[in-house]
Enzyme design. Structure first.
Site, PDB file in Angstrom:
ATOM      1  N   ASP A   1      65.872  28.446 -30.402  1.00  0.00           N
ATOM      2  CA  ASP A   1      64.820  29.048 -30.460  1.00  0.00           C
ATOM      3  C   ASP A   1      64.529  29.701 -31.920  1.00  0.00           C
ATOM      4  O   ASP A   1      65.351  30.392 -32.259  1.00  0.00           O
ATOM      5  CB  ASP A   1      64.441  29.958 -29.478  1.00  0.00           C
ATOM      6  CG  ASP A   1      64.149  29.293 -28.300  1.00  0.00           C
ATOM      7  OD1 ASP A   1      64.253  28.318 -28.102  1.00  0.00           O
ATOM      8  OD2 ASP A   1      64.077  30.143 -27.134  1.00  0.00           O
TER       9      ASP A   1
ATOM     10  N   LYS B   1      61.926  25.726 -52.350  1.00  0.00           N
ATOM     11  CA  LYS B   1      62.333  24.071 -51.805  1.00  0.00           C
ATOM     12  C   LYS B   1      61.132  23.251 -51.620  1.00  0.00           C
ATOM     13  O   LYS B   1      61.277  21.962 -51.884  1.00  0.00           O
ATOM     14  CB  LYS B   1      63.235  24.382 -50.352  1.00  0.00           C
ATOM     15  CG  LYS B   1      63.484  23.218 -49.727  1.00  0.00           C
ATOM     16  CD  LYS B   1      64.257  23.665 -48.554  1.00  0.00           C
ATOM     17  CE  LYS B   1      63.538  23.783 -47.314  1.00  0.00           C
ATOM     18  NZ  LYS B   1      64.196  24.461 -46.163  1.00  0.00           N
ATOM     19  N   ASP B   2      60.107  23.862 -50.979  1.00  0.00           N
ATOM     20  CA  ASP B   2      58.974  22.913 -50.774  1.00  0.00           C
ATOM     21  C   ASP B   2      58.203  22.636 -51.851  1.00  0.00           C
ATOM     22  O   ASP B   2      57.579  21.640 -52.029  1.00  0.00           O
ATOM     23  CB  ASP B   2      58.328  23.624 -49.833  1.00  0.00           C
ATOM     24  CG  ASP B   2      58.860  23.632 -48.275  1.00  0.00           C
ATOM     25  OD1 ASP B   2      59.716  23.105 -48.104  1.00  0.00           O
ATOM     26  OD2 ASP B   2      58.186  24.422 -47.475  1.00  0.00           O
TER      27      ASP B   2
ATOM     28  N   ARG C   1      54.641  25.752 -44.502  1.00  0.00           N
ATOM     29  CA  ARG C   1      56.156  25.350 -44.591  1.00  0.00           C
ATOM     30  C   ARG C   1      55.940  24.050 -44.044  1.00  0.00           C
ATOM     31  O   ARG C   1      55.607  23.455 -43.130  1.00  0.00           O
ATOM     32  CB  ARG C   1      56.634  26.390 -43.372  1.00  0.00           C
ATOM     33  CG  ARG C   1      56.521  27.937 -43.561  1.00  0.00           C
ATOM     34  CD  ARG C   1      56.981  28.766 -42.501  1.00  0.00           C
ATOM     35  NE  ARG C   1      56.979  30.117 -42.879  1.00  0.00           N
ATOM     36  CZ  ARG C   1      57.970  30.877 -43.024  1.00  0.00           C
ATOM     37  NH1 ARG C   1      59.215  30.521 -43.057  1.00  0.00           N
ATOM     38  NH2 ARG C   1      57.910  32.273 -43.083  1.00  0.00           N
TER      39      ARG C   1
ATOM     40  N   LYS D   1      61.286  19.180 -31.879  1.00  0.00           N
ATOM     41  CA  LYS D   1      60.559  20.605 -31.800  1.00  0.00           C
ATOM     42  C   LYS D   1      59.357  20.752 -30.619  1.00  0.00           C
ATOM     43  O   LYS D   1      58.410  19.988 -30.802  1.00  0.00           O
ATOM     44  CB  LYS D   1      60.174  21.089 -33.281  1.00  0.00           C
ATOM     45  CG  LYS D   1      61.273  20.839 -34.276  1.00  0.00           C
ATOM     46  CD  LYS D   1      60.664  20.786 -35.809  1.00  0.00           C
ATOM     47  CE  LYS D   1      62.001  20.791 -36.800  1.00  0.00           C
ATOM     48  NZ  LYS D   1      61.489  20.261 -38.014  1.00  0.00           N
TER      49      LYS D   1
ATOM     50  N   HIS E   1      59.216  19.362 -43.188  1.00  0.00           N
ATOM     51  CA  HIS E   1      60.649  19.492 -43.168  1.00  0.00           C
ATOM     52  C   HIS E   1      61.058  18.518 -41.731  1.00  0.00           C
ATOM     53  O   HIS E   1      60.549  18.286 -40.745  1.00  0.00           O
ATOM     54  CB  HIS E   1      60.981  21.020 -42.489  1.00  0.00           C
ATOM     55  CG  HIS E   1      60.651  21.779 -43.545  1.00  0.00           C
ATOM     56  ND1 HIS E   1      60.597  23.093 -43.265  1.00  0.00           N
ATOM     57  CD2 HIS E   1      60.541  21.473 -44.963  1.00  0.00           C
ATOM     58  CE1 HIS E   1      60.437  23.955 -44.506  1.00  0.00           C
ATOM     59  NE2 HIS E   1      60.220  22.860 -45.658  1.00  0.00           N
TER      60      HIS E   1
ATOM     61  N   TYR F   1      59.391  28.284 -32.001  1.00  0.00           N
ATOM     62  CA  TYR F   1      59.569  26.825 -31.798  1.00  0.00           C
ATOM     63  C   TYR F   1      60.922  26.666 -31.177  1.00  0.00           C
ATOM     64  O   TYR F   1      61.952  27.440 -31.513  1.00  0.00           O
ATOM     65  CB  TYR F   1      59.302  25.869 -32.736  1.00  0.00           C
ATOM     66  CG  TYR F   1      59.799  26.050 -34.083  1.00  0.00           C
ATOM     67  CD1 TYR F   1      59.440  27.238 -34.908  1.00  0.00           C
ATOM     68  CD2 TYR F   1      60.718  25.211 -34.797  1.00  0.00           C
ATOM     69  CE1 TYR F   1      59.869  27.520 -36.201  1.00  0.00           C
ATOM     70  CE2 TYR F   1      61.198  25.608 -35.913  1.00  0.00           C
ATOM     71  CZ  TYR F   1      60.730  26.472 -36.747  1.00  0.00           C
ATOM     72  OH  TYR F   1      61.216  26.987 -38.046  1.00  0.00           O
TER      73      TYR F   1
ATOM     74  N   ARG G   1      44.943  42.653 -15.844  1.00  0.00           N
ATOM     75  CA  ARG G   1      46.102  43.198 -16.683  1.00  0.00           C
ATOM     76  C   ARG G   1      46.268  42.456 -17.930  1.00  0.00           C
ATOM     77  O   ARG G   1      46.760  42.919 -18.843  1.00  0.00           O
ATOM     78  CB  ARG G   1      47.394  43.013 -15.710  1.00  0.00           C
ATOM     79  CG  ARG G   1      47.442  43.723 -14.604  1.00  0.00           C
ATOM     80  CD  ARG G   1      48.451  43.387 -13.525  1.00  0.00           C
ATOM     81  NE  ARG G   1      48.334  41.852 -13.441  1.00  0.00           N
ATOM     82  CZ  ARG G   1      49.354  41.233 -12.684  1.00  0.00           C
ATOM     83  NH1 ARG G   1      50.468  41.897 -12.452  1.00  0.00           N
ATOM     84  NH2 ARG G   1      49.473  40.181 -12.423  1.00  0.00           N
TER      85      ARG G   1
HETATM   86  C1  LIG Z   1      65.177  26.448 -40.269  1.00  0.00           C
HETATM   87  C2  LIG Z   1      66.159  27.549 -40.435  1.00  0.00           C
HETATM   88  C3  LIG Z   1      66.402  28.349 -41.568  1.00  0.00           C
HETATM   89  N1  LIG Z   1      67.273  29.203 -41.646  1.00  0.00           N
HETATM   90  C4  LIG Z   1      67.607  30.092 -42.783  1.00  0.00           C
HETATM   91  C5  LIG Z   1      67.732  29.373 -43.993  1.00  0.00           C
HETATM   92  C6  LIG Z   1      67.004  30.157 -45.045  1.00  0.00           C
HETATM   93  O1  LIG Z   1      67.859  31.011 -45.500  1.00  0.00           O
HETATM   94  C7  LIG Z   1      65.835  30.915 -44.297  1.00  0.00           C
HETATM   95  C8  LIG Z   1      64.487  30.334 -44.440  1.00  0.00           C
HETATM   96  O2  LIG Z   1      64.673  28.739 -44.253  1.00  0.00           O
HETATM   97  P1  LIG Z   1      63.538  27.726 -44.517  1.00  0.00           P
HETATM   98  O3  LIG Z   1      62.891  28.179 -45.678  1.00  0.00           O
HETATM   99  O4  LIG Z   1      64.053  26.398 -44.482  1.00  0.00           O
HETATM  100  O5  LIG Z   1      62.430  28.122 -43.386  1.00  0.00           O
HETATM  101  P2  LIG Z   1      61.051  27.363 -43.080  1.00  0.00           P
HETATM  102  O6  LIG Z   1      60.450  26.960 -44.267  1.00  0.00           O
HETATM  103  O7  LIG Z   1      60.384  28.234 -41.936  1.00  0.00           O
HETATM  104  O8  LIG Z   1      61.652  26.114 -42.123  1.00  0.00           O
HETATM  105  C9  LIG Z   1      61.008  25.622 -40.986  1.00  0.00           C
HETATM  106  O9  LIG Z   1      59.886  25.004 -41.313  1.00  0.00           O
HETATM  107  C10 LIG Z   1      59.201  24.351 -40.353  1.00  0.00           C
HETATM  108  C11 LIG Z   1      57.967  23.616 -41.026  1.00  0.00           C
HETATM  109  C12 LIG Z   1      60.022  23.612 -39.521  1.00  0.00           C
HETATM  110  O10 LIG Z   1      59.651  22.399 -38.962  1.00  0.00           O
HETATM  111  C13 LIG Z   1      61.530  24.117 -39.155  1.00  0.00           C
HETATM  112  O11 LIG Z   1      62.227  23.142 -38.581  1.00  0.00           O
HETATM  113  C14 LIG Z   1      61.910  24.612 -40.264  1.00  0.00           C
HETATM  114  O12 LIG Z   1      62.369  23.454 -41.160  1.00  0.00           O
HETATM  115  O13 LIG Z   1      66.238  30.645 -42.892  1.00  0.00           O
HETATM  116  C15 LIG Z   1      68.255  29.430 -40.556  1.00  0.00           C
HETATM  117  O14 LIG Z   1      69.432  30.181 -40.626  1.00  0.00           O
HETATM  118  N2  LIG Z   1      68.258  28.789 -39.399  1.00  0.00           N
HETATM  119  C16 LIG Z   1      67.124  27.819 -39.389  1.00  0.00           C
HETATM  120  O15 LIG Z   1      66.888  27.256 -38.268  1.00  0.00           O
END
Ligand SMILES: Cc1cn([C@H]2C[C@H](O)[C@@H](COP(=O)(O)OP(=O)(O)O[C@H]3O[C@@H](C)C(=O)[C@@H](O)[C@H]3O)O2)c(=O)[nH]c1=O
Length: 183
Positions: free
Chosen positions: A48, A169-170, A59, A72, A62, A132, A23
């Site tokens: 999650d 941001k990055d 990405r 995580k 962070h 994650y 399956r």
């Molecule tokens: C991380 C996160 C972001 N957001 C929102 C904020 C923003 O408007 C949008 C995108 O956020 P970011 O650009 O920070 O997403 P991203 O760059 O995917 O951030 C993630 O990167 C990886 C590497 C990690 O380790 C995570 O912990 C998290 O920091 O989502 C949430 O609502 N909840 C969350 O937990």
């Protein structure tokens, strides 16, 4: 589940047992008892997350600072990524060092990144779904970012032949020496 310790002993690679049949397959992607035994203490997950990214998207790096530091448990359910954890714990003998592991839908590998680490990944397949669990809720006021290419960390990212695609941001992230820090 097979547990592999990395060069930074608190960062673990977890290989769930996969039951394949005609399956498809079945696996326990998370089992609290098995996971806690692997880590050696109780871990409580409260959020999650799921992101989808195209090839070359990077990405990171962070982290969140106390009182909302996050551990995580990360995995890739579609495609493949090169996943990196950087030890930001000042009291650690491996402070400033990094480990990288390929996570893919095919390998079903997961990585446990404890609180105190920065985390990032780059997508090496055409696209990737990245899932994650985190041990604390999203708290943007506690957020820390470090440059993915900080020479002081010296991460060897896979060469994809294209420039990585980063969030604003990055792109603007400081080097480790100038970033918000633990301790
Ligand atoms: C991380 C996160 C972001 N957001 C929102 C904020 C923003 O408007 C949008 C995108 O956020 P970011 O650009 O920070 O997403 P991203 O760059 O995917 O951030 C993630 O990167 C990886 C590497 C990690 O380790 C995570 O912990 C998290 O920091 O989502 C949430 O609502 N909840 C969350 O937990």
């Amino acid at each position: 589940m097979n547990v592999i310790r990395t060069a930074i002993p608190d960062v673990l690679i977890l290989e769930p047992k996969v039951f394949g049949d005609t399956r498809g397959f079945f696996m326990e992607s998370y089992n609290q008892k098995v996971f806690n035994e692997a880590v050696g203490h109780d871990v409580h997950f409260v959020q999650d997350n799921h992101s989808r990214s195209a090839k070359g998207v990077l990405r990171g790096l962070h982290y969140q600072l106390p009182p909302h530091a996050q551990g995580k448990l990360v995995r890739c359910t579609q495609g493949a990524v090169f996943d990196v954890a950087v030890d930001l714990r000042h009291s650690s003998p491996t402070f400033g060092r990094w480990v990288g592991v390929e996570l893919s839908a095919e390998s079903h590998r997961q990585c446990w990144i404890p609180p105190g680490f920065a985390h990032g990944f780059v997508v090496t397949s055409d696209s990737a779904d990245f899932l994650y669990k985190t041990t604390d809720l999203y708290a943007p006021e506690c957020e820390g970012v470090v440059r993915w290419d900080d020479l002081a960390i010296g991460i060897t990212w896979p060469d994809l032949g294209i420039a990585p695609l980063l969030s604003a941001k990055d792109v603007a992230a400081p080097v480790l020496a100038a970033a918000r820090h633990f301790d």
